[in-house]
Design a protein around this motif. Structure first.
Motif, mmCIF file in Angstrom:
data_model
loop_
_atom_site.group_PDB
_atom_site.id
_atom_site.type_symbol
_atom_site.label_atom_id
_atom_site.label_comp_id
_atom_site.label_asym_id
_atom_site.label_seq_id
_atom_site.Cartn_x
_atom_site.Cartn_y
_atom_site.Cartn_z
ATOM 1 N N PHE A 81 10.558 -4.529 11.719
ATOM 2 C CA PHE A 81 9.601 -3.547 11.223
ATOM 3 C C PHE A 81 9.117 -4.016 9.863
ATOM 4 N N ILE A 82 7.787 -4.057 9.695
ATOM 5 C CA ILE A 82 7.208 -4.540 8.450
ATOM 6 C C ILE A 82 6.337 -3.468 7.803
ATOM 7 N N GLU A 83 6.150 -3.626 6.510
ATOM 8 C CA GLU A 83 5.221 -2.797 5.736
ATOM 9 C C GLU A 83 4.862 -3.615 4.520
ATOM 10 N N GLY A 84 3.582 -3.548 4.122
ATOM 11 C CA GLY A 84 3.222 -4.279 2.919
ATOM 12 C C GLY A 84 1.742 -4.258 2.608
ATOM 13 N N ALA A 85 1.430 -4.826 1.460
ATOM 14 C CA ALA A 85 0.054 -4.889 0.978
ATOM 15 C C ALA A 85 -0.769 -5.843 1.825
ATOM 16 N N ILE A 86 -2.011 -5.452 2.073
ATOM 17 C CA ILE A 86 -2.961 -6.311 2.772
ATOM 18 C C ILE A 86 -4.289 -6.290 2.038
ATOM 19 N N LEU A 92 -15.130 -8.587 1.116
ATOM 20 C CA LEU A 92 -13.879 -8.047 1.637
ATOM 21 C C LEU A 92 -14.022 -7.631 3.098
ATOM 22 N N GLN A 93 -15.122 -7.030 3.436
ATOM 23 C CA GLN A 93 -15.359 -6.623 4.820
ATOM 24 C C GLN A 93 -15.430 -7.837 5.743
ATOM 25 N N GLN A 94 -15.997 -8.932 5.256
ATOM 26 C CA GLN A 94 -16.037 -10.161 6.040
ATOM 27 C C GLN A 94 -14.635 -10.756 6.187
ATOM 28 N N CYS A 95 -13.866 -10.751 5.105
ATOM 29 C CA CYS A 95 -12.503 -11.302 5.137
ATOM 30 C C CYS A 95 -11.616 -10.550 6.119
ATOM 31 N N ALA A 96 -11.790 -9.248 6.212
ATOM 32 C CA ALA A 96 -10.936 -8.427 7.078
ATOM 33 C C ALA A 96 -11.049 -8.824 8.543
ATOM 34 N N ARG A 97 -12.094 -9.540 8.897
ATOM 35 C CA ARG A 97 -12.290 -9.990 10.280
ATOM 36 C C ARG A 97 -11.623 -11.336 10.542
ATOM 37 N N LEU A 98 -10.969 -11.891 9.522
ATOM 38 C CA LEU A 98 -10.382 -13.221 9.625
ATOM 39 C C LEU A 98 -8.882 -13.195 9.328
ATOM 40 N N PRO A 99 -8.127 -14.103 9.928
ATOM 41 C CA PRO A 99 -6.703 -14.213 9.595
ATOM 42 C C PRO A 99 -6.518 -15.082 8.352
ATOM 43 N N VAL A 100 -6.807 -14.512 7.182
ATOM 44 C CA VAL A 100 -6.730 -15.253 5.923
ATOM 45 C C VAL A 100 -5.842 -14.508 4.930
ATOM 46 N N ASP A 138 -0.258 -6.410 -10.478
ATOM 47 C CA ASP A 138 1.169 -6.640 -10.274
ATOM 48 C C ASP A 138 1.439 -8.139 -10.317
ATOM 49 N N ALA A 139 2.139 -8.569 -11.341
ATOM 50 C CA ALA A 139 2.403 -9.999 -11.543
ATOM 51 C C ALA A 139 3.330 -10.603 -10.496
ATOM 52 N N SER A 140 3.976 -9.780 -9.670
ATOM 53 C CA SER A 140 4.904 -10.319 -8.677
ATOM 54 C C SER A 140 4.248 -10.611 -7.328
ATOM 55 N N ASN A 141 2.960 -10.387 -7.211
ATOM 56 C CA ASN A 141 2.251 -10.652 -5.953
ATOM 57 C C ASN A 141 1.818 -12.113 -5.867
ATOM 58 N N TRP A 142 1.947 -12.701 -4.664
ATOM 59 C CA TRP A 142 1.522 -14.082 -4.436
ATOM 60 C C TRP A 142 0.384 -14.176 -3.432
ATOM 61 N N PHE A 143 0.648 -13.776 -2.192
ATOM 62 C CA PHE A 143 -0.354 -13.870 -1.128
ATOM 63 C C PHE A 143 -0.615 -12.479 -0.563
ATOM 64 N N ILE A 144 -1.888 -12.100 -0.505
ATOM 65 C CA ILE A 144 -2.263 -10.824 0.085
ATOM 66 C C ILE A 144 -3.047 -11.155 1.357
ATOM 67 N N PRO A 145 -2.414 -10.987 2.515
ATOM 68 C CA PRO A 145 -3.062 -11.345 3.772
ATOM 69 C C PRO A 145 -3.910 -10.210 4.327
ATOM 70 N N CYS A 189 -4.085 -11.727 9.590
ATOM 71 C CA CYS A 189 -3.238 -12.821 9.113
ATOM 72 C C CYS A 189 -1.764 -12.472 9.315
ATOM 73 N N VAL A 190 -1.382 -11.246 8.989
ATOM 74 C CA VAL A 190 0.008 -10.824 9.193
ATOM 75 C C VAL A 190 0.385 -10.971 10.670
ATOM 76 N N GLU A 191 -0.506 -10.539 11.548
ATOM 77 C CA GLU A 191 -0.230 -10.651 12.979
ATOM 78 C C GLU A 191 -0.097 -12.113 13.405
ATOM 79 N N GLU A 192 -0.938 -12.986 12.859
ATOM 80 C CA GLU A 192 -0.852 -14.423 13.192
ATOM 81 C C GLU A 192 0.416 -15.040 12.618
ATOM 82 N N TRP A 193 0.822 -14.643 11.413
ATOM 83 C CA TRP A 193 2.087 -15.123 10.857
ATOM 84 C C TRP A 193 3.236 -14.758 11.788
ATOM 85 N N LEU A 194 3.219 -13.518 12.273
ATOM 86 C CA LEU A 194 4.287 -13.068 13.167
ATOM 87 C C LEU A 194 4.305 -13.877 14.463
#
Length: 128
Positions: free
Chosen positions: A33-38, A56-64, A75-82, A86-91
C-alpha cells in the motif's frame, strides 16, 4: 503479508530501488500500500507550479518524475515528484501487478495498492 509505504518514495534518491527492495520482503500474495506526493495537481500545493499549470496538465499524461532538488512544496527533503502514471510504471517495473491508484487532487497525493506479480521476470537494461 502487507507493507505500508506511506509518504516515503518522493523523499528517496532511488524510489524504484525502494519498490524493488520491498518486493523482496513480500510473500506470495503480499500487498503493498502506497501514499505520497505526485506532480498531478501540484499547482494546488506549490506556488511555483501555479505559473506552470498548462505544462503540468501535459505532464500528468506522461509517466515522468520532476527532479526537485529539495524545492517542491517548500520541503528540502523531496527528491523526485512523479506523476501518477510514473508511480504505476515504477510499480510495474519493480515486479508488481494488480495496481490500483487514486488521486487526492486538493493535496496532490496518490493512494494505491499493488500485489506481487507472480510472472515477473525482472527488467534490466543492458549497459553499453
Amino acid at each position: 503479508d502487507v507493507v505500508l509505504f506511506l509518504g516515503v518514495f518522493y523523499h528517496l534518491k532511488n524510489p524504484l530501488l525502494a519498490f524493488q527492495n520491498i518486493r523482496r520482503v513480500l510473500n506470495a500474495g503480499g500487498a503493498l500500500f502506497i501514499e505520497g506526493a505526485i506532480l498531478d495537481h501540484a499547482d494546488n500545493i506549490d506556488a511555483e507550479w501555479k505559473e506552470r499549470k498548462e505544462a503540468l496538465q501535459q505532464c500528468a499524461r506522461l509517466p515522468v518524475a520532476y527532479f526537485t532538488s529539495g524545492k517542491f512544496a517548500n520541503d528540502a527533503s523531496n527528491w523526485f515528484i512523479p506523476t501518477r502514471l510514473c508511480v504505476e510504471e515504477w510499480l510495474k517495473a519493480a515486479g508488481y501487478a494488480g495496481i490500483s491508484t487514486a488521486i487526492n487532487e486538493a493535496y496532490s497525493r496518490v493512494y494505491g495498492k499493488a500485489v506481487l506479480d507472480e510472472n515477473y521476470k525482472g527488467i534490466e537494461h543492458n549497459l553499453m
